[in-house]
Write a protein that holds these residues in place. Structure first.
Motif, PDB file in Angstrom:
ATOM      1  N   PRO A 467      -2.161  68.686  89.118  1.00  6.33           N
ATOM      2  CA  PRO A 467      -1.361  67.757  88.320  1.00  6.33           C
ATOM      3  C   PRO A 467       0.125  67.922  88.624  1.00  6.33           C
ATOM      4  O   PRO A 467       0.628  69.048  88.756  1.00  6.33           O
ATOM      5  CB  PRO A 467      -1.672  68.154  86.876  1.00  6.33           C
ATOM      6  N   VAL A 468       0.823  66.801  88.733  1.00  5.15           N
ATOM      7  CA  VAL A 468       2.255  66.825  89.035  1.00  5.15           C
ATOM      8  C   VAL A 468       3.047  66.922  87.735  1.00  5.15           C
ATOM      9  O   VAL A 468       2.876  66.107  86.823  1.00  5.15           O
ATOM     10  CB  VAL A 468       2.679  65.571  89.823  1.00  5.15           C
ATOM     11  N   VAL A 469       3.920  67.907  87.681  1.00  6.15           N
ATOM     12  CA  VAL A 469       4.780  68.134  86.520  1.00  6.15           C
ATOM     13  C   VAL A 469       6.234  68.101  86.981  1.00  6.15           C
ATOM     14  O   VAL A 469       6.619  68.858  87.875  1.00  6.15           O
ATOM     15  CB  VAL A 469       4.464  69.483  85.837  1.00  6.15           C
ATOM     16  N   LEU A 470       7.028  67.230  86.392  1.00  2.00           N
ATOM     17  CA  LEU A 470       8.475  67.206  86.636  1.00  2.00           C
ATOM     18  C   LEU A 470       9.098  68.114  85.581  1.00  2.00           C
ATOM     19  O   LEU A 470       9.478  67.686  84.499  1.00  2.00           O
ATOM     20  CB  LEU A 470       9.006  65.776  86.545  1.00  2.00           C
ATOM     21  N   SER A 471       9.167  69.405  85.910  1.00  2.00           N
ATOM     22  CA  SER A 471       9.496  70.411  84.896  1.00  2.00           C
ATOM     23  C   SER A 471      10.980  70.542  84.602  1.00  2.00           C
ATOM     24  O   SER A 471      11.362  71.271  83.676  1.00  2.00           O
ATOM     25  CB  SER A 471       8.904  71.765  85.287  1.00  2.00           C
ATOM     26  N   GLU A 472      11.842  69.847  85.365  1.00  2.00           N
ATOM     27  CA  GLU A 472      13.252  69.662  84.993  1.00  2.00           C
ATOM     28  C   GLU A 472      13.775  68.404  85.675  1.00  2.00           C
ATOM     29  O   GLU A 472      13.495  68.172  86.857  1.00  2.00           O
ATOM     30  CB  GLU A 472      14.125  70.856  85.405  1.00  2.00           C
ATOM     31  N   PHE A 473      14.542  67.613  84.932  1.00  2.00           N
ATOM     32  CA  PHE A 473      15.225  66.451  85.509  1.00  2.00           C
ATOM     33  C   PHE A 473      16.274  65.984  84.519  1.00  2.00           C
ATOM     34  O   PHE A 473      16.364  66.476  83.402  1.00  2.00           O
ATOM     35  CB  PHE A 473      14.226  65.324  85.841  1.00  2.00           C
ATOM     36  N   GLY A 474      17.076  65.012  84.939  1.00  2.00           N
ATOM     37  CA  GLY A 474      18.077  64.434  84.034  1.00  2.00           C
ATOM     38  C   GLY A 474      19.366  65.216  84.056  1.00  2.00           C
ATOM     39  O   GLY A 474      20.098  65.224  85.041  1.00  2.00           O
ATOM     40  N   ILE A 514      10.430  57.276  85.780  1.00  2.00           N
ATOM     41  CA  ILE A 514       9.356  58.059  85.172  1.00  2.00           C
ATOM     42  C   ILE A 514       8.121  57.214  84.872  1.00  2.00           C
ATOM     43  O   ILE A 514       7.002  57.566  85.286  1.00  2.00           O
ATOM     44  CB  ILE A 514       9.855  58.765  83.896  1.00  2.00           C
ATOM     45  N   LEU A 515       8.307  56.122  84.181  1.00  2.00           N
ATOM     46  CA  LEU A 515       7.146  55.283  83.832  1.00  2.00           C
ATOM     47  C   LEU A 515       6.349  54.841  85.062  1.00  2.00           C
ATOM     48  O   LEU A 515       5.109  54.953  85.064  1.00  2.00           O
ATOM     49  CB  LEU A 515       7.601  54.082  83.010  1.00  2.00           C
ATOM     50  N   PRO A 516       6.976  54.365  86.136  1.00  2.00           N
ATOM     51  CA  PRO A 516       6.184  53.976  87.319  1.00  2.00           C
ATOM     52  C   PRO A 516       5.438  55.149  87.952  1.00  2.00           C
ATOM     53  O   PRO A 516       4.400  54.957  88.590  1.00  2.00           O
ATOM     54  CB  PRO A 516       7.231  53.411  88.283  1.00  2.00           C
ATOM     55  N   ALA A 517       5.960  56.368  87.787  1.00  2.00           N
ATOM     56  CA  ALA A 517       5.350  57.535  88.421  1.00  2.00           C
ATOM     57  C   ALA A 517       4.096  58.016  87.706  1.00  2.00           C
ATOM     58  O   ALA A 517       3.290  58.756  88.289  1.00  2.00           O
ATOM     59  CB  ALA A 517       6.368  58.674  88.493  1.00  2.00           C
ATOM     60  N   VAL A 518       3.923  57.621  86.449  1.00  2.00           N
ATOM     61  CA  VAL A 518       2.756  58.086  85.692  1.00  2.00           C
ATOM     62  C   VAL A 518       1.468  57.617  86.356  1.00  2.00           C
ATOM     63  O   VAL A 518       0.509  58.381  86.507  1.00  2.00           O
ATOM     64  CB  VAL A 518       2.844  57.630  84.222  1.00  2.00           C
ATOM     65  N   LYS A 519       1.413  56.366  86.757  1.00  2.00           N
ATOM     66  CA  LYS A 519       0.224  55.830  87.421  1.00  2.00           C
ATOM     67  C   LYS A 519      -0.057  56.555  88.735  1.00  2.00           C
ATOM     68  O   LYS A 519      -1.199  56.630  89.193  1.00  2.00           O
ATOM     69  CB  LYS A 519       0.405  54.334  87.701  1.00  2.00           C
ATOM     70  N   GLU A 520       1.003  57.102  89.357  1.00  2.00           N
ATOM     71  CA  GLU A 520       0.860  57.780  90.643  1.00  2.00           C
ATOM     72  C   GLU A 520       0.459  59.245  90.495  1.00  2.00           C
ATOM     73  O   GLU A 520       0.242  59.925  91.494  1.00  2.00           O
ATOM     74  CB  GLU A 520       2.177  57.690  91.423  1.00  2.00           C
ATOM     75  N   LEU A 522       2.028  61.509  87.813  1.00  2.00           N
ATOM     76  CA  LEU A 522       2.923  62.326  86.995  1.00  2.00           C
ATOM     77  C   LEU A 522       2.292  62.571  85.627  1.00  2.00           C
ATOM     78  O   LEU A 522       1.865  61.632  84.962  1.00  2.00           O
ATOM     79  CB  LEU A 522       4.280  61.641  86.841  1.00  2.00           C
ATOM     80  N   CYS A 523       2.240  63.841  85.211  1.00  2.00           N
ATOM     81  CA  CYS A 523       1.532  64.215  83.982  1.00  2.00           C
ATOM     82  C   CYS A 523       2.441  64.756  82.881  1.00  2.00           C
ATOM     83  O   CYS A 523       2.034  64.799  81.714  1.00  2.00           O
ATOM     84  CB  CYS A 523       0.484  65.282  84.288  1.00  2.00           C
ATOM     85  N   ALA A 524       3.632  65.221  83.252  1.00  2.00           N
ATOM     86  CA  ALA A 524       4.525  65.821  82.267  1.00  2.00           C
ATOM     87  C   ALA A 524       5.954  65.769  82.782  1.00  2.00           C
ATOM     88  O   ALA A 524       6.189  65.843  83.993  1.00  2.00           O
ATOM     89  CB  ALA A 524       4.132  67.269  81.988  1.00  2.00           C
ATOM     90  N   THR A 525       6.902  65.644  81.854  1.00  2.00           N
ATOM     91  CA  THR A 525       8.322  65.673  82.199  1.00  2.00           C
ATOM     92  C   THR A 525       9.073  66.556  81.219  1.00  2.00           C
ATOM     93  O   THR A 525       8.712  66.633  80.035  1.00  2.00           O
ATOM     94  CB  THR A 525       8.949  64.272  82.180  1.00  2.00           C
TER      95      THR A 525
END
Length: 568
Positions: A467-474, A514-520, A522-525
């Motif tokens: 699962p892909v997790v974007l564990s830091e951004f912004g 973020i929203l477009p990446a969920v379908k691809e 992305l599981c957590a941000t």
């Protein structure tokens, strides 16, 4: 010379004894609680000489305004805390235990001249059996503290020369100190393991026969059993989740020993759903929508003025549509995790880093795309402290249902033997998600593909089997001078000068990337971050917790849309 640092009050001040009124261990509560928070005498020891500093309000670290001291410990110096007390009427002395929530970094403890022992490490609780050292009348408790900011011990975001993403170091007692009296034959530990339909309680000590009384939606249920383990299958189970954080309250009686506690029914797993690796809560794909939470406050630095500070942070995150907080490189008092359990906010918990951090090696080069490092070295001493601390952290938080995910190493800081350590920690607690290397310098073993992206648009891109997790951004910054600590310097990754533009920028970030990446996949941000901290003004809330910079309705809709995307 005028300092650029502004003293900021929070809404949680007003009751100096607030931490003395809350039981520090909510999942193993007894009625014999006796707090030792409050006024202590403090001295500074330098070159063998003791110099009185005055009074300090425990549990606030001496560097904080709330402590009443606002002084820093210099290298080679020690703090000496003293507290005199008499036991309250009715306090049984069959067996008496003295508890410390945390003392940074090394504590030597004596009671009435009797050495109780030494504890190393500034983030974990420790205790002593003080039955034989207690006196009938006045007692004198002494704590000698050494804190040279030893980098082999876990130290988190503290740095002697604070600034930017590094914060004011703290020392000394920074969590509650308390006592409890116990029957001679008492339960010494309680472990809770649960899934979606059952719970198992494991205990050590106490009488062989035990009585468990559970409060359920259908009424009270009572069970009697013998031994150190009991498994209960729950009728019509109600599952814990942010949308319904239901806690099953229970009491466990073992002879004269009575413990109040709670459990929850929930699972968190990594599964493949419709060909995409997903993080699942209670067996279903769930989007873990979170904020980075540093756990710093403008009044007490490492501790809010009262437990209401933790309750506010958890409640505010939820009111803004978030369902998760990533507790960043800090272990909190159990009150924080209790608030997350109670209010329904998932915790992604970091281990506390030790070792040397190098800005170019650990941040600049990976940000530029150089995310492979051949050699990871750590001394035997560094390894010992990191691994023992990590194992103790997992044991401490075992019973909290809100804790669903652990980060072992963050951005290569102190990293070594990540594959081996992942396997060992995963074996200790296989029911949680383990992120071995958050950000970069990935190794073979981890439950997730964990990434940090700040300075380029985020895309899932090539996806593996995790699962892909974007564990830091912004990290977007909007500084409000009346509510900021540093009036001269500002730290953030993109700067806005007005709140409407800040809010629009955040919404665009989520909707365009973020929203477009969920379908691809992305599981957590994890958005940086919940609150401003000292120089950092990239929080959704100001450092003094007096201004929320974004509107609830906008953020809540983002949260709902993320869940819709992952559920299809």
């Amino acid at each position: 010379m005028k300092t650029p640092f502004q003293k900021l009050s929070t809404p949680f001040e007003g009751n100096p004894n607030a931490w003395g009124e809350v039981y520090p261990r909510p999942q193993m509560a007894r009625d014999s609680f006796f707090s030792l928070c409050g006024t202590w005498a403090l001295s500074r020891i330098s070159a063998g000489n003791e110099t009185p500093v005055g009074k300090i309000l425990v549990p606030f670290p001496p560097e904080s305004r709330l402590s009443g001291v606002e002084q820093t410990l210099q290298k080679g110096e020690k703090w000496l805390y003293r507290k005199t007390f008499t036991l309250p009427e009715g306090f049984r002395r069959d067996t008496a235990h003295l508890h410390f929530g945390a003392v940074d970094q090394t504590a030597e403890v004596t009671l009435n001249g009797v050495s109780l022992g030494t504890h190393e490490g500034g983030y974990l609780p420790f205790s002593f059996d003080v039955t034989d050292a207690l006196l009938e009348g006045e007692n004198t408790l002494s704590v000698t503290v050494t804190d040279d900011l030893d980098l082999d011990l876990p130290y988190g975001k503290q740095r002697e020369k604070r600034g930017g993403m590094w914060y004011t170091p703290v020392s000394g007692i920074w969590q509650p100190v308390w006592m409890e009296s116990l029957p001679k034959n008492h339960v010494s530990s309680l472990k809770i393991h649960s899934d979606l339909t059952s719970v198992t309680l494991e205990t050590q000590g106490g009488e062989a026969e035990k009585t468990l009384t559970v409060t359920t939606p259908g009424g009270e249920r009572k069970y009697t059993y013998n031994g150190d383990a009991f498994t209960l299958t729950v009728e019509d189970p109600r599952h814990w989740c942010p949308e319904d954080p239901y806690l099953y309250r229970f009491t466990l009686q073992s002879g004269e020993d009575v413990i109040a506690s709670y459990f929850a029914l929930r699972t968190v797993t990594a599964e493949t759903v419709d060909g995409i690796p997903r993080l699942c809560l209670n067996g279903k794909p769930y989007f873990f929508h979170g904020l980075l939470d540093q756990g710093y406050f403008s009044d007490g630095i490492y501790l809010p003025a009262s437990p209401a500070g933790y309750a506010f942070d958890v409640r505010t995150a939820k009111e803004l549509g978030f369902n998760m907080l990533r507790k960043h490189i800090k272990i909190e008092p159990e009150e924080f995790y209790y608030q997350c359990d109670l209010q329904g906010v998932i915790v992604f918990q970091d281990m506390v880093n030790n070792g040397v951090y190098r800005y170019v090696r650990d941040t600049v080069l990976p940000t530029l795309g150089k995310k492979k490092r051949r050699f990871f070295r750590a001394s035997e001493r560094q390894r010992f402290y990191f691994e023992s601390h990590a194992k103790q952290t997992a044991a401490l938080l075992q019973n909290h249902p809100s804790v669903c995910y652990y980060t072992i190493f963050n951005e290569g800081w102190g990293q070594y033997d990540a594959d081996r350590i992942y396997k060992e920690l995963k074996a200790l607690d296989p029911a949680r998600i383990w992120d071995a290397t958050s950000g970069w310098f990935t190794c073979k073993h981890s439950d997730v593909d964990s990434r940090h992206v700040y300075f380029r648009p985020f895309r899932v891109g090539k996806r593996g089997e995790k699962p892909v997790v974007l564990s830091e951004f912004g990290g977007y910054s909007c500084k409000l001078p009346d509510h900021s600590f540093n009036l001269e310097k500002t730290y953030g990754y993109k700067t806005y000068t007005a709140l409407p533009a800040f809010e629009e920028g955040l919404e665009a970030l989520y909707r365009q990337q973020i929203l477009p990446a969920v379908k691809e996949g992305l599981c957590a941000t994890v958005l940086t971050q919940l609150s401003d901290v000292e120089d950092e003004t990239n929080g959704l809330v100001t450092y003094d917790r007096r201004v929320v910079k974004v509107k609830e309705e906008i953020m809540q809709k983002l949260g709902r849309d993320l869940q819709k995307e992952i559920k299809g």
